[in-house]
Design an enzyme around this catalytic site. Structure first.
Site, PDB file in Angstrom:
ATOM      1  N   GLU A  55     -21.677 -27.268 155.046  1.00 61.84           N
ATOM      2  CA  GLU A  55     -22.478 -28.447 154.705  1.00 61.84           C
ATOM      3  C   GLU A  55     -22.940 -28.468 153.250  1.00 61.84           C
ATOM      4  O   GLU A  55     -23.361 -27.448 152.705  1.00 61.84           O
ATOM      5  CB  GLU A  55     -23.704 -28.496 155.616  1.00 61.84           C
ATOM      6  CG  GLU A  55     -24.519 -29.760 155.490  1.00 61.84           C
ATOM      7  CD  GLU A  55     -25.425 -29.954 156.687  1.00 61.84           C
ATOM      8  OE1 GLU A  55     -24.989 -30.612 157.642  1.00 61.84           O
ATOM      9  OE2 GLU A  55     -26.558 -29.422 156.678  1.00 61.84           O
ATOM     10  N   LYS A  57     -25.804 -29.823 151.160  1.00 65.09           N
ATOM     11  CA  LYS A  57     -27.181 -30.249 151.464  1.00 65.09           C
ATOM     12  C   LYS A  57     -28.085 -29.834 150.310  1.00 65.09           C
ATOM     13  O   LYS A  57     -28.292 -28.656 150.057  1.00 65.09           O
ATOM     14  CB  LYS A  57     -27.612 -29.563 152.765  1.00 65.09           C
ATOM     15  CG  LYS A  57     -29.056 -29.726 153.178  1.00 65.09           C
ATOM     16  CD  LYS A  57     -29.267 -28.933 154.480  1.00 65.09           C
ATOM     17  CE  LYS A  57     -30.702 -28.919 154.920  1.00 65.09           C
ATOM     18  NZ  LYS A  57     -30.876 -28.129 156.164  1.00 65.09           N
ATOM     19  N   LYS A 117     -23.486 -36.770 157.681  1.00 58.75           N
ATOM     20  CA  LYS A 117     -24.729 -36.253 158.252  1.00 58.75           C
ATOM     21  C   LYS A 117     -25.868 -37.184 157.841  1.00 58.75           C
ATOM     22  O   LYS A 117     -26.266 -37.231 156.685  1.00 58.75           O
ATOM     23  CB  LYS A 117     -24.972 -34.828 157.729  1.00 58.75           C
ATOM     24  CG  LYS A 117     -26.115 -34.086 158.426  1.00 58.75           C
ATOM     25  CD  LYS A 117     -25.654 -33.479 159.730  1.00 58.75           C
ATOM     26  CE  LYS A 117     -26.737 -32.574 160.319  1.00 58.75           C
ATOM     27  NZ  LYS A 117     -26.951 -31.350 159.540  1.00 58.75           N
ATOM     28  N   GLU A 166     -25.840 -34.402 168.812  1.00 60.22           N
ATOM     29  CA  GLU A 166     -26.695 -33.238 168.595  1.00 60.22           C
ATOM     30  C   GLU A 166     -27.870 -33.258 169.570  1.00 60.22           C
ATOM     31  O   GLU A 166     -28.546 -34.272 169.718  1.00 60.22           O
ATOM     32  CB  GLU A 166     -27.204 -33.264 167.158  1.00 60.22           C
ATOM     33  CG  GLU A 166     -28.190 -32.166 166.824  1.00 60.22           C
ATOM     34  CD  GLU A 166     -28.666 -32.277 165.381  1.00 60.22           C
ATOM     35  OE1 GLU A 166     -27.827 -32.063 164.486  1.00 60.22           O
ATOM     36  OE2 GLU A 166     -29.843 -32.608 165.157  1.00 60.22           O
ATOM     37  N   ASN A 187     -28.627 -27.966 168.072  1.00 56.08           N
ATOM     38  CA  ASN A 187     -29.357 -27.676 166.841  1.00 56.08           C
ATOM     39  C   ASN A 187     -30.443 -26.651 167.148  1.00 56.08           C
ATOM     40  O   ASN A 187     -31.339 -26.908 167.943  1.00 56.08           O
ATOM     41  CB  ASN A 187     -29.975 -28.958 166.273  1.00 56.08           C
ATOM     42  CG  ASN A 187     -30.454 -28.780 164.842  1.00 56.08           C
ATOM     43  OD1 ASN A 187     -30.735 -27.663 164.404  1.00 56.08           O
ATOM     44  ND2 ASN A 187     -30.554 -29.875 164.113  1.00 56.08           N
ATOM     45  N   GLU A 217     -25.645 -25.225 165.548  1.00 53.73           N
ATOM     46  CA  GLU A 217     -26.065 -25.710 164.237  1.00 53.73           C
ATOM     47  C   GLU A 217     -27.398 -25.102 163.820  1.00 53.73           C
ATOM     48  O   GLU A 217     -28.296 -24.931 164.638  1.00 53.73           O
ATOM     49  CB  GLU A 217     -26.254 -27.232 164.264  1.00 53.73           C
ATOM     50  CG  GLU A 217     -25.120 -28.031 164.832  1.00 53.73           C
ATOM     51  CD  GLU A 217     -25.505 -29.492 165.024  1.00 53.73           C
ATOM     52  OE1 GLU A 217     -24.857 -30.161 165.830  1.00 53.73           O
ATOM     53  OE2 GLU A 217     -26.470 -29.944 164.384  1.00 53.73           O
ATOM     54  N   SER A 218     -27.501 -24.800 162.544  1.00 57.83           N
ATOM     55  CA  SER A 218     -28.763 -24.405 161.895  1.00 57.83           C
ATOM     56  C   SER A 218     -29.180 -22.965 162.202  1.00 57.83           C
ATOM     57  O   SER A 218     -28.950 -22.441 163.284  1.00 57.83           O
ATOM     58  CB  SER A 218     -29.921 -25.340 162.277  1.00 57.83           C
ATOM     59  OG  SER A 218     -29.649 -26.660 161.931  1.00 57.83           O
TER      60      SER A 218
END
Length: 273
Positions: A55, A57, A117, A166, A187, A217-218
């Site tokens: 990603e 970001k 995103k 998500e 997430n 994710e994350s």
């Protein structure tokens, strides 16, 4: 209001302004609009890739600026050369420092799936996503009623876009599954508090039907965590902040993916009779 509520409130205003400034007909004249999309699902399942969605970001509401100087072209090309399966590009400006131009730039320099995103709440944003070269869009179960989420997913598919939904907990997952999804992501970051726990993914993995590609994710900062998540049943991993907080995100991604490959090779060797 919590952070998520503030983002959605601002997004409603932003979309209304964009509709007034750029009509749908103009978006549909984009050179990207009639192009074929690249399948995120297929790339995530490609065994020659890492399964990582890398990603781009710049900042987040919880941490402020993460990397204000990274260049989209250099970073995204470097991500793909390192072995990423796909790209994710933040296009929200107010809270994440992104822009549509960031995704357009990533599209110009990469032939791979690109996830837009953003906080998608209106059909206009999907036409916009196609017009800037996105292949896949994000639908966040926490901000959409199940019926509305399914309507938007169906509309995305009508444009040729794939859909990543998500979720953050079992309730969101069970009420929001529908046949128009391609990828289901868990997430690990609670978007209301921004606390992070990978245990969220491990708890939910078996509750996601196998017809969907499963991603976590994350909060992923250790290549060993990817091995654990893969063993649990995940086929993809979205990683951004761990790369972007480095002055050279593409190099951080290269080192991370190499370490991951080494762990997988070691695991394969240990499993031999």
């Amino acid at each position: 209001m919590n952070i998520l509520d503030k983002i959605v409130a601002h997004k409603l205003q932003e979309v209304a302004e964009n509709k007034a400034l750029v009509p749908l007909k103009r978006l549909e004249k984009s050179p990207f609009f009639d192009g074929h999309t690249v399948s995120m699902r297929k790339y995530l399942l490609n065994p020659e890739k890492t399964g990582i969605i890398a990603e781009f970001k710049r900042k987040s509401p919880s941490k402020g600026w993460i990397n204000a100087t990274a260049k989209v072209e250099k970073t995204t090309i470097g991500y793909m050369q390192a072995g990423a399966s796909a790209l994710s590009v933040l296009t929200d400006r107010e809270f994440f420092g992104g822009s549509n131009e960031d995704l357009i730039t990533a599209r110009k320099f990469n032939f791979c799936p690109i996830l837009r995103k953003d906080f998608m709440i209106d059909e206009y944003q999907f036409v916009e996503a196609k017009s800037i070269g996105a292949d896949c869009i994000l639908l966040i179960a926490a901000i959409l009623e199940p019926k509305r989420l399914e309507e938007l997913a169906k509309f995305a598919k009508s444009l040729g876009l794939e859909v990543l939904m998500e979720v953050h907990d079992e309730t969101e997952l069970e009420r929001s599954l529908n046949p128009y999804l391609d990828v289901v992501g868990v997430n690990n970051r609670n978007l209301k508090t921004f606390d992070v726990s990978v245990e969220t993914s491990l708890t939910l993995v078996d509750k996601i039907p196998n017809e969907f590609v499963k991603i976590s994710e994350s909060g992923i900062s250790d290549p060993g965590t990817l091995v654990t998540l893969q063993d649990a049943g995940y086929q993809g991993f979205l990683i951004g902040e761990n790369f972007m907080r480095n002055i050279r995100p593409h190099q951080a991604a290269y080192n991370f993916m190499n370490s991951y490959r080494e762990l997988l090779a070691l695991k394969s060797t240990e499993s031999l009779p």
